[in-house]
Design a protein around this motif. Structure first.
Motif, PDB file in Angstrom:
ATOM      1  N   GLN A 108      -4.640  11.418  -5.891  1.00  9.08           N
ATOM      2  CA  GLN A 108      -4.820  10.039  -6.336  1.00  9.08           C
ATOM      3  C   GLN A 108      -4.080   9.720  -7.620  1.00  9.08           C
ATOM      4  O   GLN A 108      -3.452   8.668  -7.738  1.00  9.08           O
TER       5      GLN A 108
ATOM      6  N   ASP B 281      -3.665  -0.819  -4.739  1.00  2.00           N
ATOM      7  CA  ASP B 281      -4.067  -0.892  -3.330  1.00  2.00           C
ATOM      8  C   ASP B 281      -4.122   0.489  -2.687  1.00  2.00           C
ATOM      9  O   ASP B 281      -4.949   0.747  -1.798  1.00  2.00           O
ATOM     10  N   SER B 282      -3.249   1.391  -3.104  1.00  2.00           N
ATOM     11  CA  SER B 282      -3.173   2.715  -2.482  1.00  2.00           C
ATOM     12  C   SER B 282      -4.227   3.676  -3.006  1.00  2.00           C
ATOM     13  O   SER B 282      -4.505   4.692  -2.351  1.00  2.00           O
TER      14      SER B 282
ATOM     15  N   HIS C 242      -2.852  -6.256   6.140  1.00  2.00           N
ATOM     16  CA  HIS C 242      -3.887  -6.569   5.156  1.00  2.00           C
ATOM     17  C   HIS C 242      -3.713  -8.029   4.732  1.00  2.00           C
ATOM     18  O   HIS C 242      -2.630  -8.410   4.279  1.00  2.00           O
TER      19      HIS C 242
ATOM     20  N   HIS D  45       2.080  -0.123   6.291  1.00  2.00           N
ATOM     21  CA  HIS D  45       1.161  -1.141   5.770  1.00  2.00           C
ATOM     22  C   HIS D  45       1.919  -2.396   5.362  1.00  2.00           C
ATOM     23  O   HIS D  45       3.007  -2.328   4.777  1.00  2.00           O
TER      24      HIS D  45
ATOM     25  N   HIS E 107       0.825  -1.194   0.000  1.00  2.00           N
ATOM     26  CA  HIS E 107       0.000   0.000   0.000  1.00  2.00           C
ATOM     27  C   HIS E 107       0.876   1.268   0.000  1.00  2.00           C
ATOM     28  O   HIS E 107       1.819   1.352  -0.788  1.00  2.00           O
ATOM     29  N   LEU E 108       0.564   2.248   0.854  1.00  2.00           N
ATOM     30  CA  LEU E 108       1.290   3.511   0.856  1.00  2.00           C
ATOM     31  C   LEU E 108       2.759   3.334   1.234  1.00  2.00           C
ATOM     32  O   LEU E 108       3.622   4.089   0.766  1.00  2.00           O
TER      33      LEU E 108
ATOM     34  N   MET F  27      -6.811   5.021  -0.656  1.00  3.70           N
ATOM     35  CA  MET F  27      -6.260   5.626   0.552  1.00  3.70           C
ATOM     36  C   MET F  27      -5.771   7.050   0.335  1.00  3.70           C
ATOM     37  O   MET F  27      -5.607   7.800   1.299  1.00  3.70           O
TER      38      MET F  27
END
Length: 334
Positions: free
Chosen positions: A182, A172-173, A143, A125, A106-107, A176
């Motif tokens: 984005q 995935d990010s 996750h 993450h 993720h991030l 978030m």
């Protein structure tokens, strides 16, 4: 834990006032770990009470189960210990805690891929297969991925740490990230040729639930069509498509001397190249000189370069559209 765990220097650790033999060994372990040490490593060489005493004395702090950091590396904040150390060191602490049972994702993975920096205090993450035994902990979110395998091609190693692929990290990010941010990592990854729109689309198709899927799919379509910046996407959607506009080719490669250049929008029959100059380009004299030389070389090949600045494109879209149509018409044989 090897000496590779860490990344932030750690000075000598003074344990319990006077340094005994076992205290000196523990201090050396922490130093070799660049400020980190695991319980399993400590127990191989010194008694467990040595670690307990260091924690009681406030010289070591548990940042994750079985993982400890030198107290002087933690910033004085009322947040979980893991979020109070440098992000680089925090990621290595998480890797030591995972022990091969997961990968940064993720991030956090975006940071490792160089697409978006995580700041001190940000949540880390991890993705892990079902049944790994890892659980979320203050400062780190786990996750679970049913079909995740902790080996290529699902995960790779970057900066010595296990991490999910760039495509998986980007998809995935997406939910978030703040709305205004984005698209930036996705566009940067494709523009810098770290991945392709097709590979990103495959990662999206393999993900059952993604908040904002429609907007993400639209972005991937624009990237597949050749857009390589937010300005190009804006121009594609509002200016350079519709009645009268040709089917522009995007990111057309042209050889100029010893280097390749890429044309933003190219109308091949008319031999017209439309270039969209971003807001930061306009005030850069050096970039302006580079652009002028490039335009002259293209002119020698019979290609007319027309540049539209960011300010004019967004404030006068209809005028830009009509001007473009007139230029294209003037280049067509009568």
């Amino acid at each position: 834990m090897s000496t590779e765990v860490g990344g932030v220097g750690c000075g000598a650790l003074v344990l319990g006032g006077t340094v005994s033999g076992v205290d000196a060994v523990l201090a050396e372990l922490v130093k070799r770990g660049h400020g980190l040490v695991t319980r399993s490593l400590v127990e191989q060489v010194v008694p467990e009470w040595t670690l307990q005493r260091a924690c009681t004395n406030g010289e070591l702090v548990r940042v994750l189960p079985e993982v400890f950091a030198a107290a002087h590396l933690l910033k004085n904040q009322s947040t979980p210990p893991l979020t109070r150390i440098d992000p680089v060191l925090a990621r290595r602490a998480v890797a030591a805690w995972m022990r091969g049972r997961g990968a940064l994702s993720h991030l956090t993975a975006l940071d490792l891929w160089g697409l978006r920096r995580q700041l001190p205090g940000d949540l880390l993450h991890v993705s892990t297969p079902a049944g790994s035994g890892l659980r979320s902990w203050p400062g780190v979110r786990v996750h679970r991925r049913r079909h995740l395998t902790l080996a290529p091609p699902s995960t790779v190693v970057r900066q010595g740490l296990p991490v999910t692929t760039i495509e998986r990290a980007l998809v995935d990010s997406w939910p978030m990230l703040p709305l205004a941010e984005q698209r930036t990592p996705m566009i940067s990854a494709v523009s810098n040729r770290l991945t392709t729109p097709g590979r990103l689309q495959a990662a999206l198709d393999a993900t059952a639930r993604v908040a904002g899927r429609v907007a993400l799919r639209t972005l991937l379509n624009r990237l597949a069509e050749g857009c390589r910046s937010p300005l190009e996407i804006w121009g594609h959607e509002r200016v350079f498509t519709g009645p009268g506009m040709p089917a522009f080719q995007r990111q057309v490669q042209v050889r100029l001397g010893r280097r390749n250049v890429y044309l933003d929008l190219y109308a091949e029959p008319e031999r017209v190249n439309i270039e969209l100059d971003g807001a930061t380009t306009h005030g850069d004299p050096r970039q302006r000189e580079i652009d002028l030389r490039r335009d002259a070389q293209l002119a020698a090949l019979g290609i007319l370069v027309v540049r539209f600045a960011h300010r004019r494109l967004v404030r006068e879209p209809e005028a830009v559209r009509q001007e473009t149509l007139a230029i294209l018409a003037s280049r067509r044989p009568t």
